[in-house]
Design a protein around this motif. Structure first.
Motif, PDB file in Angstrom:
ATOM      1  N   ILE A  95       0.896  -1.166   0.000  1.00  0.00           N
ATOM      2  CA  ILE A  95       0.000   0.000   0.000  1.00  0.00           C
ATOM      3  C   ILE A  95       0.931   1.212   0.000  1.00  0.00           C
ATOM      4  O   ILE A  95       1.561   1.512   1.018  1.00  0.00           O
ATOM      5  CB  ILE A  95      -0.870   0.023   1.280  1.00  0.00           C
ATOM      6  N   PRO A  96       1.066   1.914  -1.140  1.00  0.00           N
ATOM      7  CA  PRO A  96       2.050   3.005  -1.167  1.00  0.00           C
ATOM      8  C   PRO A  96       1.608   4.171  -0.284  1.00  0.00           C
ATOM      9  O   PRO A  96       0.456   4.610  -0.346  1.00  0.00           O
ATOM     10  CB  PRO A  96       2.069   3.437  -2.644  1.00  0.00           C
ATOM     11  N   ALA A  97       2.512   4.667   0.560  1.00  0.00           N
ATOM     12  CA  ALA A  97       2.200   5.840   1.382  1.00  0.00           C
ATOM     13  C   ALA A  97       2.110   7.061   0.485  1.00  0.00           C
ATOM     14  O   ALA A  97       2.993   7.295  -0.338  1.00  0.00           O
ATOM     15  CB  ALA A  97       3.281   6.037   2.437  1.00  0.00           C
ATOM     16  N   ARG A 185      -4.261  -6.895  12.620  1.00  0.00           N
ATOM     17  CA  ARG A 185      -2.948  -6.841  13.275  1.00  0.00           C
ATOM     18  C   ARG A 185      -2.072  -5.841  12.530  1.00  0.00           C
ATOM     19  O   ARG A 185      -1.991  -5.875  11.308  1.00  0.00           O
ATOM     20  CB  ARG A 185      -2.262  -8.204  13.255  1.00  0.00           C
ATOM     21  N   VAL A 186      -1.441  -4.968  13.310  1.00  0.00           N
ATOM     22  CA  VAL A 186      -0.618  -3.916  12.726  1.00  0.00           C
ATOM     23  C   VAL A 186       0.774  -4.035  13.349  1.00  0.00           C
ATOM     24  O   VAL A 186       0.896  -3.968  14.582  1.00  0.00           O
ATOM     25  CB  VAL A 186      -1.234  -2.525  12.982  1.00  0.00           C
ATOM     26  N   GLY A 187       1.775  -4.241  12.517  1.00  0.00           N
ATOM     27  CA  GLY A 187       3.119  -4.475  13.054  1.00  0.00           C
ATOM     28  C   GLY A 187       3.128  -5.687  13.983  1.00  0.00           C
ATOM     29  O   GLY A 187       3.840  -5.706  14.984  1.00  0.00           O
ATOM     30  N   GLY A 188       2.289  -6.682  13.704  1.00  0.00           N
ATOM     31  CA  GLY A 188       2.236  -7.908  14.498  1.00  0.00           C
ATOM     32  C   GLY A 188       1.353  -7.815  15.739  1.00  0.00           C
ATOM     33  O   GLY A 188       1.138  -8.812  16.430  1.00  0.00           O
ATOM     34  N   ARG A 189       0.808  -6.632  16.038  1.00  0.00           N
ATOM     35  CA  ARG A 189       0.028  -6.436  17.256  1.00  0.00           C
ATOM     36  C   ARG A 189      -1.467  -6.364  16.939  1.00  0.00           C
ATOM     37  O   ARG A 189      -1.868  -5.644  16.026  1.00  0.00           O
ATOM     38  CB  ARG A 189       0.466  -5.103  17.856  1.00  0.00           C
ATOM     39  N   GLU A 190      -2.275  -7.080  17.682  1.00  0.00           N
ATOM     40  CA  GLU A 190      -3.725  -7.059  17.433  1.00  0.00           C
ATOM     41  C   GLU A 190      -4.308  -5.706  17.818  1.00  0.00           C
ATOM     42  O   GLU A 190      -4.157  -5.259  18.956  1.00  0.00           O
ATOM     43  CB  GLU A 190      -4.410  -8.170  18.229  1.00  0.00           C
ATOM     44  N   CYS A 224     -18.349  -3.421   4.617  1.00  0.00           N
ATOM     45  CA  CYS A 224     -19.434  -3.319   5.605  1.00  0.00           C
ATOM     46  C   CYS A 224     -19.182  -2.300   6.712  1.00  0.00           C
ATOM     47  O   CYS A 224     -20.011  -2.166   7.612  1.00  0.00           O
ATOM     48  CB  CYS A 224     -19.707  -4.690   6.210  1.00  0.00           C
ATOM     49  N   GLY A 225     -18.055  -1.595   6.679  1.00  0.00           N
ATOM     50  CA  GLY A 225     -17.740  -0.627   7.735  1.00  0.00           C
ATOM     51  C   GLY A 225     -16.842  -1.263   8.778  1.00  0.00           C
ATOM     52  O   GLY A 225     -16.677  -2.485   8.815  1.00  0.00           O
ATOM     53  N   THR A 226     -16.254  -0.428   9.641  1.00  0.00           N
ATOM     54  CA  THR A 226     -15.329  -0.959  10.641  1.00  0.00           C
ATOM     55  C   THR A 226     -15.857  -0.678  12.048  1.00  0.00           C
ATOM     56  O   THR A 226     -16.904  -0.030  12.214  1.00  0.00           O
ATOM     57  CB  THR A 226     -13.912  -0.382  10.447  1.00  0.00           C
ATOM     58  N   SER A 227     -15.133  -1.201  13.053  1.00  0.00           N
ATOM     59  CA  SER A 227     -15.528  -0.963  14.448  1.00  0.00           C
ATOM     60  C   SER A 227     -14.333  -0.415  15.224  1.00  0.00           C
ATOM     61  O   SER A 227     -13.465   0.264  14.646  1.00  0.00           O
ATOM     62  CB  SER A 227     -16.101  -2.248  15.054  1.00  0.00           C
ATOM     63  N   LEU A 228     -14.280  -0.702  16.510  1.00  0.00           N
ATOM     64  CA  LEU A 228     -13.260  -0.129  17.394  1.00  0.00           C
ATOM     65  C   LEU A 228     -11.829  -0.503  16.991  1.00  0.00           C
ATOM     66  O   LEU A 228     -11.604  -1.562  16.430  1.00  0.00           O
ATOM     67  CB  LEU A 228     -13.504  -0.649  18.820  1.00  0.00           C
ATOM     68  N   GLY A 229     -10.882   0.377  17.336  1.00  0.00           N
ATOM     69  CA  GLY A 229      -9.467   0.020  17.235  1.00  0.00           C
ATOM     70  C   GLY A 229      -8.719   0.614  16.054  1.00  0.00           C
ATOM     71  O   GLY A 229      -7.597   0.188  15.766  1.00  0.00           O
ATOM     72  N   VAL A 230      -9.300   1.588  15.380  1.00  0.00           N
ATOM     73  CA  VAL A 230      -8.622   2.201  14.231  1.00  0.00           C
ATOM     74  C   VAL A 230      -7.572   3.196  14.730  1.00  0.00           C
ATOM     75  O   VAL A 230      -7.854   4.034  15.586  1.00  0.00           O
ATOM     76  CB  VAL A 230      -9.642   2.905  13.315  1.00  0.00           C
ATOM     77  N   LEU A 231      -6.360   3.088  14.184  1.00  0.00           N
ATOM     78  CA  LEU A 231      -5.259   3.985  14.548  1.00  0.00           C
ATOM     79  C   LEU A 231      -4.447   4.296  13.289  1.00  0.00           C
ATOM     80  O   LEU A 231      -4.516   3.559  12.310  1.00  0.00           O
ATOM     81  CB  LEU A 231      -4.338   3.303  15.573  1.00  0.00           C
ATOM     82  N   PRO A 232      -3.671   5.379  13.332  1.00  0.00           N
ATOM     83  CA  PRO A 232      -2.782   5.620  12.186  1.00  0.00           C
ATOM     84  C   PRO A 232      -1.661   4.582  12.147  1.00  0.00           C
ATOM     85  O   PRO A 232      -1.368   3.939  13.162  1.00  0.00           O
ATOM     86  CB  PRO A 232      -2.196   7.008  12.471  1.00  0.00           C
ATOM     87  N   MET A 233      -1.059   4.422  10.985  1.00  0.00           N
ATOM     88  CA  MET A 233       0.088   3.498  10.869  1.00  0.00           C
ATOM     89  C   MET A 233       1.235   4.223  10.168  1.00  0.00           C
ATOM     90  O   MET A 233       1.023   5.144   9.388  1.00  0.00           O
ATOM     91  CB  MET A 233      -0.321   2.217  10.147  1.00  0.00           C
ATOM     92  N   LYS A 234       2.453   3.784  10.481  1.00  0.00           N
ATOM     93  CA  LYS A 234       3.656   4.410   9.913  1.00  0.00           C
ATOM     94  C   LYS A 234       4.111   3.639   8.677  1.00  0.00           C
ATOM     95  O   LYS A 234       4.006   2.411   8.654  1.00  0.00           O
ATOM     96  CB  LYS A 234       4.787   4.372  10.949  1.00  0.00           C
ATOM     97  N   PRO A 235       4.670   4.328   7.681  1.00  0.00           N
ATOM     98  CA  PRO A 235       5.241   3.598   6.534  1.00  0.00           C
ATOM     99  C   PRO A 235       6.254   2.556   7.017  1.00  0.00           C
ATOM    100  O   PRO A 235       7.023   2.816   7.955  1.00  0.00           O
ATOM    101  CB  PRO A 235       5.916   4.695   5.719  1.00  0.00           C
ATOM    102  N   GLY A 236       6.219   1.395   6.401  1.00  0.00           N
ATOM    103  CA  GLY A 236       7.094   0.294   6.799  1.00  0.00           C
ATOM    104  C   GLY A 236       6.389  -0.730   7.674  1.00  0.00           C
ATOM    105  O   GLY A 236       6.995  -1.718   8.091  1.00  0.00           O
ATOM    106  N   THR A 237       5.095  -0.505   7.943  1.00  0.00           N
ATOM    107  CA  THR A 237       4.344  -1.382   8.857  1.00  0.00           C
ATOM    108  C   THR A 237       3.556  -2.454   8.099  1.00  0.00           C
ATOM    109  O   THR A 237       2.786  -2.125   7.204  1.00  0.00           O
ATOM    110  CB  THR A 237       3.342  -0.544   9.686  1.00  0.00           C
ATOM    111  N   PRO A 238       3.723  -3.733   8.496  1.00  0.00           N
ATOM    112  CA  PRO A 238       2.839  -4.761   7.929  1.00  0.00           C
ATOM    113  C   PRO A 238       1.458  -4.688   8.574  1.00  0.00           C
ATOM    114  O   PRO A 238       1.354  -4.427   9.776  1.00  0.00           O
ATOM    115  CB  PRO A 238       3.535  -6.088   8.276  1.00  0.00           C
ATOM    116  N   VAL A 239       0.426  -4.891   7.780  1.00  0.00           N
ATOM    117  CA  VAL A 239      -0.944  -4.861   8.310  1.00  0.00           C
ATOM    118  C   VAL A 239      -1.713  -6.067   7.778  1.00  0.00           C
ATOM    119  O   VAL A 239      -1.627  -6.393   6.588  1.00  0.00           O
ATOM    120  CB  VAL A 239      -1.641  -3.502   7.997  1.00  0.00           C
TER     121      VAL A 239
END
Lengths: 254, 254
Positions: A95-97, A185-190, A224-239
């Motif tokens: 996903i290109p930043a 999971r973002v950067g390996g973290r749920e 269908c839309g999303t729920s709780l837990g949305v945060l920004p992510m930094k370039p270089g992060t696996p998602v």
């Protein structure tokens, strides 16, 4: 059945998952198709998005837990916008930043409905026959751009940069959303783990209601839309967006 | 040159206007094409929209006169949304009125840019080479639905009902927007007549700026926004968008 698409000798190909392999098919997943007899290892696949949507419809405010947390009024009808079909990308693609001036970028793990048969003003009880199956989606969003102009929220633009709609890995035709969860999971973290039973408008109702506004075509996708837990992510992060019963959609935000 | 599309024996065909006739072509208007030698009378044509856009981008607040009248702040960047490609219809086709519960429906006469060559992050001075030509558009809008939910303006939905994007009659490749006007007639009465020189972001700047957000593909269409004179229309009303130098796009709101 788990349908997928992949590239071979530069050409898009259709396949069905069988254990750790793919049976190659020719034809149309939504219409006539037949196996070619060819069998490939899943591990060697050059993945494509599992369908080529003419339209990508995406829902806002479709989960009770998120509405409660944000103090949003429950919607009286599905609230949706369009993402560009050009934003669709496949499993394991980057996903290109966007340029830094666009501001922060967030993931949104979501269930996606894949339409299999044209739907025009269908009743809720008829909707199931128009749904081909389900896949995982990441509704990537430029969260600062979205509200940058106070007079005009830029929903389509903030959600349509190239690569902002990963879909996959497969379309599962036997999936039951009522008892399933979406895990991101973002950067390996749920970061997200929410039940699909929490939707204001579940899939069959969405398809019925949307089909009264616009004609839905085979291959069209509804996020269908999303729920709780949305945060920004930094370039270089696996998602990763995992929906047990469908699979895991893995991408690198680059 | 004036390119158009029409139906013959149920098949979509390409043509070039020559006086009161059409020279039929085979191939791609944006790529290789050649005349078939066939010649038809314009008057007998079964019209199709002049292109099949994968994306329909539409501008909000792009004309100074309308911004002044409504007290809108001049935009610092193009403010856009997506209409469904399924809303595209051709000249002389009916625009079906949605159910009464959707509320009032308005016309918006607009200039549409047709992309001819893929554009990805192009400079303003390069944009002209990505523009194939121009056509007339009617950005039909469900004005009450647009603001029905106070938390979420429904731009894509209010603009995407089937038939809500008439395009045509032709794509003019030699058109110069700088000195042209858009005229809209509703029930035979002139309701809009505004100069295209009044845009905040003229076509080449729009193409350049949008191409930094999303990749524009051949056949994609950008509706440049509307100006003064938008009003609701009643079912049964003929509506025409004329841009001298291009032609007249006539439809019945039915």
């Amino acid at each position: 059945m788990k349908w997928l698409r992949f590239k071979q000798d530069g050409e898009p190909c259709l396949g069905l998952v069988e254990g750790s392999h793919v049976l190659r098919y020719r034809g149309d997943p939504f219409g006539a198709n037949e196996p070619t007899g060819e069998r490939l290892a899943l591990a060697d696949l050059d993945w494509l998005p599992p369908c080529v949507p003419g339209k990508v419809v995406a829902l806002w405010n479709n989960f009770r837990a998120l509405a409660d947390k944000n103090g949003w009024t429950p919607p009286t009808e599905p609230l949706w916008f369009l993402k560009s079909p050009g934003s669709v990308t496949g499993p394991h693609q980057a996903i290109p930043a966007p340029p830094a001036a666009v501001g922060r970028i967030s993931y949104e793990g979501e269930l996606a409905i894949v339409i299999g048969r044209r739907a025009r003003a269908v009743k809720p009880e008829e909707a199931a026959s128009h749904i081909f199956g389900y896949t995982c989606a990441n509704d990537v969003t430029a969260i600062e751009l979205l509200q940058r102009d106070p007079a005009f929220p830029q929903w389509s633009r903030a959600k349509s940069f190239d690569g902002f709609c990963p879909l996959g890995p497969v379309i599962e035709t036997e999936f039951d959303p009522a008892s399933a969860h979406v895990i991101t999971r973002v950067g390996g973290r749920e970061r997200q783990n929410y039940p699909l039973a929490d939707m204001f408008f579940p899939p069959q109702e969405l398809v019925s209601r949307l089909s009264h506004d616009i004609t839905l075509e085979p291959g069209d996708v509804i996020l269908c839309g999303t729920s709780l837990g949305v945060l920004p992510m930094k370039p270089g992060t696996p998602v990763e967006v995992e929906i047990p019963g469908i699979g895991t959609l893995a991408n690198l935000f680059a």
